[in-house]
Design an enzyme around this catalytic site. Structure first.
Site, PDB file in Angstrom:
ATOM      1  N   ASP A  25       0.815  -1.125  -0.137  1.00 56.35           N
ATOM      2  CA  ASP A  25       0.072   0.060  -0.103  1.00 56.35           C
ATOM      3  C   ASP A  25       0.924   0.996   0.003  1.00 56.35           C
ATOM      4  O   ASP A  25       1.743   1.195   0.418  1.00 56.35           O
ATOM      5  CB  ASP A  25      -0.767  -0.056   1.222  1.00 56.35           C
ATOM      6  N   ASN A  73     -10.523  -3.044  -6.535  1.00 55.25           N
ATOM      7  CA  ASN A  73      -9.636  -1.929  -7.297  1.00 55.25           C
ATOM      8  C   ASN A  73     -10.440  -1.520  -8.513  1.00 55.25           C
ATOM      9  O   ASN A  73      -9.943  -0.592  -9.557  1.00 55.25           O
ATOM     10  CB  ASN A  73      -8.217  -2.467  -7.551  1.00 55.25           C
TER      11      ASN A  73
HETATM   12  C1  FPP Z   1      -1.518   0.298  -3.415  1.00 57.73           C
HETATM   13  O1  FPP Z   1      -1.177   1.552  -3.681  1.00 57.73           O
HETATM   14  C2  FPP Z   1      -1.147  -0.491  -4.444  1.00 57.73           C
HETATM   15  C3  FPP Z   1      -1.908  -1.039  -5.335  1.00 57.73           C
HETATM   16  C4  FPP Z   1      -3.304  -0.892  -5.554  1.00 57.73           C
HETATM   17  C5  FPP Z   1      -1.357  -2.412  -6.280  1.00 57.73           C
HETATM   18  C6  FPP Z   1      -0.039  -2.877  -6.084  1.00 57.73           C
HETATM   19  C7  FPP Z   1       0.372  -3.137  -7.352  1.00 57.73           C
HETATM   20  C8  FPP Z   1       1.821  -3.205  -7.764  1.00 57.73           C
HETATM   21  C9  FPP Z   1       2.820  -2.885  -6.972  1.00 57.73           C
HETATM   22  C10 FPP Z   1       2.047  -3.323  -9.202  1.00 57.73           C
HETATM   23  C11 FPP Z   1       1.676  -4.695  -9.836  1.00 57.73           C
HETATM   24  C12 FPP Z   1       1.872  -5.796  -8.913  1.00 57.73           C
HETATM   25  C13 FPP Z   1       2.865  -6.947  -9.197  1.00 57.73           C
HETATM   26  C14 FPP Z   1       2.753  -8.143  -8.665  1.00 57.73           C
HETATM   27  C15 FPP Z   1       3.717  -6.864 -10.336  1.00 57.73           C
HETATM   28  P1  FPP Z   1      -2.431   2.606  -3.897  1.00 57.73           P
HETATM   29  O2  FPP Z   1      -2.650   3.073  -5.069  1.00 57.73           O
HETATM   30  O3  FPP Z   1      -3.380   2.112  -3.100  1.00 57.73           O
HETATM   31  O4  FPP Z   1      -1.632   3.742  -2.808  1.00 57.73           O
HETATM   32  P2  FPP Z   1      -2.468   4.956  -1.921  1.00 57.73           P
HETATM   33  O5  FPP Z   1      -3.339   4.337  -0.876  1.00 57.73           O
HETATM   34  O6  FPP Z   1      -1.293   5.847  -1.555  1.00 57.73           O
HETATM   35  O7  FPP Z   1      -3.141   5.826  -3.047  1.00 57.73           O
END
Ligand code: FPP
Length: 250
Positions: A25, A73
């Site tokens: 996250d 998501n």
């Molecule tokens: C949370 O950050 C992260 C995600 C929703 C997705 C995680 C995905 C990756 C790291 C890339 C793809 C994965 C792989 C396994 C290659 P957020 O966008 O919720 O951050 P925020 O809460 O700060 O907005």
């Protein structure tokens, strides 16, 4: 909290959890803090995935589960969904051969039925190619939601009942476990969530009954081996009782 200068695992280190699961996250906040687009946060998030997979293997973790895309998501803007799907595709295309040569077995949990055929094929390819590997298992939770997983499991169990293959007295927690997405894998010992948020957000609700939860302030793109070791150190100080009493003399 300062961490003693010992390596994780081995005779000089502390206990390594067998199964570590991570809620990655903070990509968006990492980017916002730098005036960058969210996509850049996700791109750097993939680099953190690479670092973490490598570190987990070196530390001796058997199973690493990463929450890559949740069932919820899909409510994000279309452009961000495209970015995230694109990054997953890219990750599998670019890194699958290396994961395979490092003896990593890839598993996917989540609902595949509603995914586009090309993504489904890619996930199947990753699992198929690495099926016989017996090094670390990398579980990617994709289009995953725990309530949805439990609902799918109950539905399959109900089908067994209505087909007469099971009766209601056969329904136990163990039996229901067998209908989850990866029934052969042990429950996570440690669940880490980055970015300072302190909740599970529909991640592994069934399997986390006795998991230790460690929340770290680091945004996911900054997560590295030191942060992983710190979380494992925190885990190693916990006393796991699984509902029982503390061990005598402890
Ligand atoms: C949370 O950050 C992260 C995600 C929703 C997705 C995680 C995905 C990756 C790291 C890339 C793809 C994965 C792989 C396994 C290659 P957020 O966008 O919720 O951050 P925020 O809460 O700060 O907005």
């Amino acid at each position: 909290m300062s961490m003693p200068k010992v390596s994780v695992g081995g005779s000089s280190g502390f206990d390594v959890p067998r199964h570590v699961a991570i809620i990655m996250d903070g990509n968006g906040r990492w980017a916002a803090a730098r005036g960058l687009p969210r996509a850049e946060g996700h791109r750097r998030g993939v680099e953190a995935v690479r670092r973490t997979v490598r570190s987990a293997g070196e530390i001796g973790i058997d199973i690493l589960t990463l929450f890559a895309f949740s069932s919820e998501n899909w409510s994000r803007p279309q452009s961000e969904i495209r970015d995230l799907l694109g990054l997953l595709r890219l990750y599998i295309r670019n890194d699958l051969a290396e994961l395979n040569s490092n003896n990593v077995r890839v598993r996917i949990i989540g609902d595949r039925e509603t995914l586009s055929p090309d993504v489904k094929r890619l996930l199947e390819e990753a699992e198929g190619l690495t099926r016989r590997n017996d090094g670390m298992t990398l579980v990617v939770a994709f289009n995953y939601g725990a309530r949805q997983e439990i609902t799918r499991a109950v539905r399959r169990l109900a089908e067994e009942l209505s087909a007469g293959r099971l009766s209601s007295s056969d329904i136990t927690a163990e039996r229901l476990s067998q209908f989850m997405d990866a029934p052969d894998l042990p429950d996570p010992d440690l669940i880490i969530r980055t970015s300072g948020e302190q909740r599970l957000s529909n991640f592994l609700l069934w399997q986390s009954a006795y998991s230790e939860l460690v929340f770290v302030p680091t945004f996911w793109p900054d997560f590295d081996r030191a942060a992983l070791e710190q979380a494992i150190f925190e885990y190693s100080r916990r006393e796991r009782r699984f509902g029982g009493l503390a061990a005598a003399g402890s």
